[in-house]
Scaffold this active site. Structure first.
Site, PDB file in Angstrom:
ATOM      1  N   LYS A 112       0.813  -1.217   0.000  1.00  0.00           N
ATOM      2  CA  LYS A 112       0.000   0.000   0.000  1.00  0.00           C
ATOM      3  C   LYS A 112       0.844   1.264   0.000  1.00  0.00           C
ATOM      4  CE  LYS A 112      -4.326  -1.653   0.561  1.00  0.00           C
ATOM      5  NZ  LYS A 112      -5.464  -1.293  -0.288  1.00  0.00           N
ATOM      6  N   THR A 145      -8.033  10.261   4.018  1.00  0.00           N
ATOM      7  CA  THR A 145      -8.610   9.011   3.528  1.00  0.00           C
ATOM      8  C   THR A 145      -9.485   8.433   4.616  1.00  0.00           C
ATOM      9  OG1 THR A 145      -8.120   6.968   2.327  1.00  0.00           O
ATOM     10  CG2 THR A 145      -6.858   7.364   4.343  1.00  0.00           C
ATOM     11  N   GLY A 174     -10.258  -4.792  -3.058  1.00  0.00           N
ATOM     12  CA  GLY A 174     -10.824  -3.730  -3.883  1.00  0.00           C
ATOM     13  C   GLY A 174     -10.290  -3.761  -5.308  1.00  0.00           C
ATOM     14  N   GLY A 175      -9.166  -4.432  -5.490  1.00  0.00           N
ATOM     15  CA  GLY A 175      -8.633  -4.622  -6.843  1.00  0.00           C
ATOM     16  C   GLY A 175      -7.557  -3.638  -7.265  1.00  0.00           C
ATOM     17  N   ASP A 212     -16.934 -11.204  -3.980  1.00  0.00           N
ATOM     18  CA  ASP A 212     -17.686 -10.369  -4.919  1.00  0.00           C
ATOM     19  C   ASP A 212     -17.059 -10.329  -6.308  1.00  0.00           C
ATOM     20  OD1 ASP A 212     -15.655  -8.748  -3.393  1.00  0.00           O
ATOM     21  OD2 ASP A 212     -16.194  -7.275  -4.920  1.00  0.00           O
ATOM     22  N   LYS A 251      10.242 -18.439   6.471  1.00  0.00           N
ATOM     23  CA  LYS A 251      10.601 -17.605   7.629  1.00  0.00           C
ATOM     24  C   LYS A 251      10.136 -16.167   7.455  1.00  0.00           C
ATOM     25  CE  LYS A 251      12.713 -21.298   8.953  1.00  0.00           C
ATOM     26  NZ  LYS A 251      11.922 -22.242   9.764  1.00  0.00           N
ATOM     27  N   SER A 284       1.580  -9.803  -0.219  1.00  0.00           N
ATOM     28  CA  SER A 284       1.239  -8.380  -0.241  1.00  0.00           C
ATOM     29  C   SER A 284       1.482  -7.632   1.065  1.00  0.00           C
ATOM     30  CB  SER A 284      -0.226  -8.230  -0.644  1.00  0.00           C
ATOM     31  OG  SER A 284      -1.037  -9.018   0.205  1.00  0.00           O
TER      32      SER A 284
END
Lengths: 319, 319
Positions: B54, B76, B182-183, B212, B276, B308
């Site tokens: 992110k 945000t 959310g893609g 979804d 690890k 991610s």
């Protein structure tokens, strides 16, 4: 005085094992730098094969054997990372490995060693039984003994950590801190840096519950564990110094700093949380040392830390 | 048809954020290769700053602002990794950040965002309240909104993962699997590879409890969550597709594969144990996908996997 190995021997070990061991990365963390007031360089031996630096020493020992000896296989007694390391090193060379392990060792450790294709030979949970059983295996098979730390080939292999770490830090480190159990890793590092960069202080980190090296160093003579010990969460550091590692700890290692289990647990958790690395308790000891009060008067900014292993029994956590 | 961003936009984002984000390493694991029957390349975004990819999108958005807009700050609504990412990106640029967060968000998340110097603005735990509160912040401060995924700057930033991953794999990947909430991440990757290497299949991994996108893709129309959902251990993937990400998932992403929480938990544990690396449940979804039955008929040997994030609440474990 002459020690178990010298820089030339460690360099030879490095060229011997270069194709089989990982050159593990060195990571940094702004958070840990801020907490310690130093610049820390984390040598990630938890990312080494079998999850620990032990694969270096075991590989060097196995690859040092001439082909005739090698064909008769290798043997050790260990229920820790050295057992898995030797099993894999033998498998890679295509030779048999026999691992003498107490009957009461955790199932998961036996299966791990067997998973690498080694034969597990059960014994009673005493040093006498371990040694007798190993002797019997040797008598039967002619296998070569590969001790877990008090062995020149093993110490040379572990010392290769220092060659890489120093290179990865542009040849510039003021201090290196490594965990101290039997002393194989610490001795190898100390003997490498002694010639390569003598101004770098080499410090051993030892759990309070297994502080034979700290006591030995301050007494100036080799001592065993005091009564009621060893007892620590750092289960890779339960052993005492050996005849080859003690002189190095006495004469070459600058200091031994002791930390308690709470400090080790906090350091381990910090590593998981901040660096996203799974590090075992023994491997978190150097960070605990660097964050301890005792470390405050150690001079120098650039500090190398060996995260020696990452083999944690994850069953202890709820998933 | 034209999508939110193109390769040129993603390359521009990469040059913009190159100095602030980590070029995270790609790791491999013989064990995971053997288990999956593929060659896996693990892109370690859990080692990214703030512990998640992110930070790429947030940094690109913050650095895209002209200096006058930037001086009024950013806002945000998020209680997840995007909130921390935006807070740190703003701090690096020296501008204010306002994070709208439900009053019932875990204390640890609020403190993390505040730790990066952002102001946390509490709201009720409804989408309406989040949006109203953000609008009030904007009215008051003139801050620029940086959504967590349905934003071209954010998508371009996340797409930089694909540029690095492909380069780190010698330009040769048959498949890339990324988590799908959310893609934003998946769309950025798909739009980068669409031009850079169109023969690479891009696959989204989605938790069964927040499926979804899988349902939307098979229906050919944008659907929300079905009743009783979202409910999954993968708490970074609870959101639904947005207006910018849905067309990419529909037209560019090859497939969406769904995995249940047990498979996610097993994959997460495997990663901790074998590599690890501390990976959060959402970050383990791609490995769960690769090990699933549904993946068997996906062609190709070289598979990139995006780990991610690594932000796990370690309080859930006994230390």
């Amino acid at each position: 005085m002459s020690f178990a190995v010298d820089l030339a021997g460690i360099r030879l070990a490095h060229s011997r094992i270069a194709g089989v061991v990982h050159r593990t990365p060195v990571m940094t963390s702004e958070t840990l730098d801020a907490m310690s007031g130093r610049r820390l360089f984390l040598k990630c031996e938890n990312l080494q094969k079998v999850g620990a630096f032990k694969y270096r020493g075991a590989s060097n020992a196995v690859l040092s054997l001439d082909s005739e000896s090698a064909s008769r296989g290798v043997v050790t007694h260990s229920s820790g990372n050295h057992a898995q390391a030797l099993a894999l090193a033998a498998k890679r060379r295509g030779i048999p490995a026999h691992v003498v392990m107490p009957r009461n060792a955790p199932d998961v450790k036996r299966r791990a060693v067997e998973g690498y294709g080694a034969r597990v030979v059960p014994c009673d949970p005493t040093l006498q039984s371990r040694e007798d059983t190993a002797a019997a295996v040797i008598a039967e098979t002619g296998a070569a003994m590969v001790p877990s730390y008090d062995d020149a080939r093993v110490i040379a292999g572990q010392g290769t950590v220092a060659l890489e770490l120093l290179e990865q830090c542009d040849g510039d480190l003021d201090v290196v801190v490594a965990p101290l159990g039997g002393g194989g890793l610490l001795s190898g590092i100390a003997l490498a840096l002694r010639e390569l960069r003598p101004q770098t202080l080499v410090i051993g980190g030892e759990p309070e519950g297994a502080d034979d090296a700290a006591r030995s160093k301050s007494a100036g003579m080799l001592l065993g564990h005091s009564p009621g010990k060893p007892s620590t969460i750092a289960d890779g550091l339960l052993t005492t110094l050996g005849t080859l590692t003690w002189p190095v700890v006495r004469d070459v290692v600058a200091r031994v700093i002791v930390v308690d289990d709470d400090a080790i647990r906090r350091a381990m958790r910090l590593l998981w949380e901040r660096t996203k690395l799974v590090v075992e308790p023994s491997g978190a000891v150097p960070l605990a040392v660097v964050l301890s009060d005792a470390f405050r008067d150690v001079p120098g900014e650039r500090v190398g830390i060996v995260l020696s292993g990452g083999n944690v029994d994850l069953d202890r956590f709820r998933w």
